[in-house]
Scaffold this motif. Structure first.
Motif, mmCIF file in Angstrom:
data_model
loop_
_atom_site.group_PDB
_atom_site.id
_atom_site.type_symbol
_atom_site.label_atom_id
_atom_site.label_comp_id
_atom_site.label_asym_id
_atom_site.label_seq_id
_atom_site.Cartn_x
_atom_site.Cartn_y
_atom_site.Cartn_z
ATOM 1 N N CYS A 1 0.767 -1.138 -0.027
ATOM 2 C CA CYS A 1 -0.194 0.017 0.151
ATOM 3 C C CYS A 1 1.045 1.237 0.058
ATOM 4 O O CYS A 1 2.198 1.216 -0.005
ATOM 5 N N HIS A 2 0.367 2.568 0.012
ATOM 6 C CA HIS A 2 0.866 3.807 -0.065
ATOM 7 C C HIS A 2 1.152 4.317 1.275
ATOM 8 O O HIS A 2 -0.041 4.067 2.183
ATOM 9 N N ASP A 3 2.117 5.064 1.545
ATOM 10 C CA ASP A 3 2.208 5.924 2.696
ATOM 11 C C ASP A 3 1.948 5.420 4.155
ATOM 12 O O ASP A 3 1.307 6.248 4.778
ATOM 13 N N VAL B 1 -0.555 -7.367 -4.649
ATOM 14 C CA VAL B 1 -1.766 -6.662 -4.883
ATOM 15 C C VAL B 1 -1.464 -5.174 -4.200
ATOM 16 O O VAL B 1 -0.992 -5.115 -3.213
ATOM 17 N N GLY B 2 -1.805 -4.381 -4.982
ATOM 18 C CA GLY B 2 -1.426 -2.923 -4.560
ATOM 19 C C GLY B 2 -2.690 -2.081 -4.420
ATOM 20 O O GLY B 2 -3.507 -2.060 -5.220
ATOM 21 N N MET B 3 -2.507 -1.345 -3.321
ATOM 22 C CA MET B 3 -3.545 -0.293 -3.256
ATOM 23 C C MET B 3 -3.094 1.169 -3.037
ATOM 24 O O MET B 3 -2.119 1.244 -2.562
ATOM 25 N N TRP B 4 -4.287 2.051 -3.329
ATOM 26 C CA TRP B 4 -3.906 3.519 -3.122
ATOM 27 C C TRP B 4 -3.850 4.049 -1.866
ATOM 28 O O TRP B 4 -2.871 4.751 -1.551
ATOM 29 N N GLU B 5 -4.739 3.478 -0.817
ATOM 30 C CA GLU B 5 -4.413 4.205 0.341
ATOM 31 C C GLU B 5 -3.204 3.695 0.981
ATOM 32 O O GLU B 5 -2.508 2.599 0.632
ATOM 33 N N ALA B 6 -2.501 4.365 1.906
ATOM 34 C CA ALA B 6 -3.066 5.770 2.675
ATOM 35 C C ALA B 6 -2.759 6.999 2.102
ATOM 36 O O ALA B 6 -2.241 7.912 2.934
ATOM 37 N N HIS B 7 -2.560 7.000 0.932
ATOM 38 C CA HIS B 7 -2.163 8.323 0.166
ATOM 39 C C HIS B 7 -3.185 9.510 0.540
ATOM 40 O O HIS B 7 -4.283 9.091 0.706
ATOM 41 N N THR C 1 3.375 -5.215 3.099
ATOM 42 C CA THR C 1 4.305 -3.935 3.450
ATOM 43 C C THR C 1 3.789 -2.854 2.572
ATOM 44 O O THR C 1 2.659 -2.779 2.388
ATOM 45 N N THR C 2 4.711 -1.643 2.839
ATOM 46 C CA THR C 2 3.892 -0.412 2.287
ATOM 47 C C THR C 2 5.307 0.173 1.512
ATOM 48 O O THR C 2 6.359 -0.248 1.673
ATOM 49 N N ASP C 3 5.197 1.039 0.915
ATOM 50 C CA ASP C 3 6.244 1.763 0.050
ATOM 51 C C ASP C 3 7.404 2.551 1.018
ATOM 52 O O ASP C 3 8.435 2.436 0.852
ATOM 53 N N HIS C 4 6.705 3.307 1.863
ATOM 54 C CA HIS C 4 7.594 4.359 2.822
ATOM 55 C C HIS C 4 6.726 4.735 3.683
ATOM 56 O O HIS C 4 5.635 4.169 4.296
ATOM 57 N N GLY C 5 7.243 5.800 4.405
ATOM 58 C CA GLY C 5 6.681 6.447 5.596
ATOM 59 C C GLY C 5 5.411 7.322 5.205
ATOM 60 O O GLY C 5 5.103 7.379 4.154
ATOM 61 N N ALA C 6 4.681 7.653 6.369
ATOM 62 C CA ALA C 6 3.579 8.388 5.900
ATOM 63 C C ALA C 6 3.749 9.856 5.615
ATOM 64 O O ALA C 6 4.734 10.353 5.781
#
Length: 438
Positions: free
Chosen positions: A11-13, A152-158, A225-230
């Motif tokens: 996921c994102h962020d 499986v990729g998700m837009w949130e929590a962008h 996992t996620t790409d990086h920090g919030a």
């Protein structure tokens, strides 16, 4: 032992804003359940604090300056010639590969090497992706005669977190981590992010239930996992831990009989590709050789930990190298992260925090004052045992001079070994995207 099916959910962020990490009030019961059943990496790191560069390392096992994605793909950055992605490498080893939902490595997801791409939208929301995943597992979950790799990729929590999309908890029921000002403006934004995180958690629950109902949990490795920090000041876009430390929760195949565990040693997104190759039968060893060579991987396999061979004591010897080059502007920074220290080198003058447009316009920014606009130092050094949120820079303190010199030398060595183009001077932006060239 047969190669396991692998489901990689990203996921994102998000950073570590989960109830099983740094945010005990985060609405994440499904991810908490996954953590309680699996192997959780407590010190996992992205290579970069930005979407495309971070994902490029996750999906190639190479740092952004080596794989070519030093900035956002919608700003023109592309993989370098000859770079091979995780789905391509897994397919070579007999895996069927599928993308469901989001990716952020190329404007065209069909060029990334997947056998199948489900959903070509650039902004697939979590609940939509969860529904698509359930349908996919209902059709394909048993796998037939080939193992599968599903990402499986998700837009949130962008950002943004509009209330009409993300119902939010009361502001007094959220967590404000120590690097942020604790006021009503920050809490309002954290509440919005929690609404977004709740949808990630719901979608993860849908996917896990689909694996249980339609798949083969006895022989399926799940990685979240996620790409990086919030997306908050002093997190996303920085090389401080809130910008690069990430959730990494794994559930090994049940047939492996691995008890739940938390691993405190440093691990990296760079380790995911070597891990998949190891599980697919390639002899990658504990550290893939030839990292300085074209195509050479920089991480190590985490298969031993996933099979239960882990220590309660962190490995004191591992060093991670972190980088930022481009976001919505040129901001070259490099860093060294060890178990005890963080060393950061800023290659251009500027403010202490260079905020991207969305952060500059955020409520949190309005409530944080202007101290971050002071000039940044060339070097930063943090003693993480005493200062885990990196608030006190001791780079100029004579008592820590020996550590600063040692880590500066480590950074120089790595940049030379991995041929970081920043050593040759400023890195130019990519050519403007061209539809004829594309």
């Amino acid at each position: 032992m047969p190669s396991p099916h692998i489901v990689l959910i990203h996921c994102h962020d998000l950073g570590t804003w989960l109830s099983c990490y740094d945010a005990p009030h985060a609405p994440t019961p499904n991810l908490q359940r996954l953590a309680d059943e699996g192997v959780v990496f407590d010190a996992a790191f992205a290579t970069s604090p930005l979407c495309t560069p971070a994902r490029s390392a996750l999906f190639t096992g190479m740092s952004p300056h080596r794989n070519g994605l030093q900035g956002l793909t919608h700003h023109g950055w592309r993989y370098a010639p000859g770079v091979r992605t995780l789905p391509e490498l897994a397919r070579d080893r007999g895996y069927r590969t599928t993308l469901i939902g989001l990716q952020h490595e190329d404007p065209d997801p069909c060029v990334l090497g997947f056998d199948e791409v489900v959903g070509l939208g650039f902004l697939p929301r979590a609940l939509q992706v969860g529904q698509e995943s359930v349908a996919w597992f209902a059709r394909n979950g048993r796998g037939g005669d080939r193992p599968y790799l599903v990402t499986v990729g998700m837009w949130e929590a962008h950002r943004p977190w509009p209330v009409e999309d993300y119902p939010r908890p009361p502001r007094d029921e959220v967590d404000v981590l120590p690097y942020l000002p604790d006021n009503e403006l920050t809490r309002e934004e954290v509440a919005g992010m929690y609404g977004s995180i709740q949808q990630i958690d719901t979608a993860v629950g849908m996917i896990i239930d689909a694996i249980e109902q339609h798949g083969d949990p006895e022989n399926t490795l799940v990685v979240f996992t996620t790409d990086h920090g919030a997306a908050f000041p002093r997190a996303k876009g920085t090389l401080y831990d809130p910008g690069v430390k990430v959730a990494m929760i794994t559930r090994p195949p049940r047939s492996w009989r691995v008890p739940p565990a938390r691993v405190s040693s440093l691990v990296s997104h760079l380790d995911v590709v070597p891990t998949v190759l190891d599980l697919a039968g390639s002899a990658v060893g504990s550290h893939f050789p030839g990292a300085a060579q074209p195509g050479g991987l920089e991480g190590r396999s985490l298969a031993p930990e996933l099979r239960g061979a882990w220590s309660a004591d962190p490995d004191p010897g591992r060093t991670l190298f972190l980088q930022k080059t481009y976001h919505d502007g040129y901001d070259p920074i490099r860093a060294v992260r060890t178990q005890r220290y963080k060393y950061i080198r800023n290659f251009t003058p500027g403010p202490k925090l260079r905020l991207s447009k969305d952060l500059e316009e955020s409520l949190t920014r309005k409530g944080m004052g202007d101290a971050h606009l002071q000039a940044r130092p060339e070097e930063e050094l943090y003693v993480l045992e005493a200062d885990p949120w990196e608030q006190s820079n001791v780079a100029d303190d004579p008592a820590w001079e020996h550590v600063r010199i040692q880590l500066a030398d480590e950074l120089d060595r790595s940049m030379k070994e991995l041929r970081d183009p920043l050593l040759d001077g400023p890195i130019p932006p990519p050519p403007a995207p061209n539809r004829h060239q594309e």
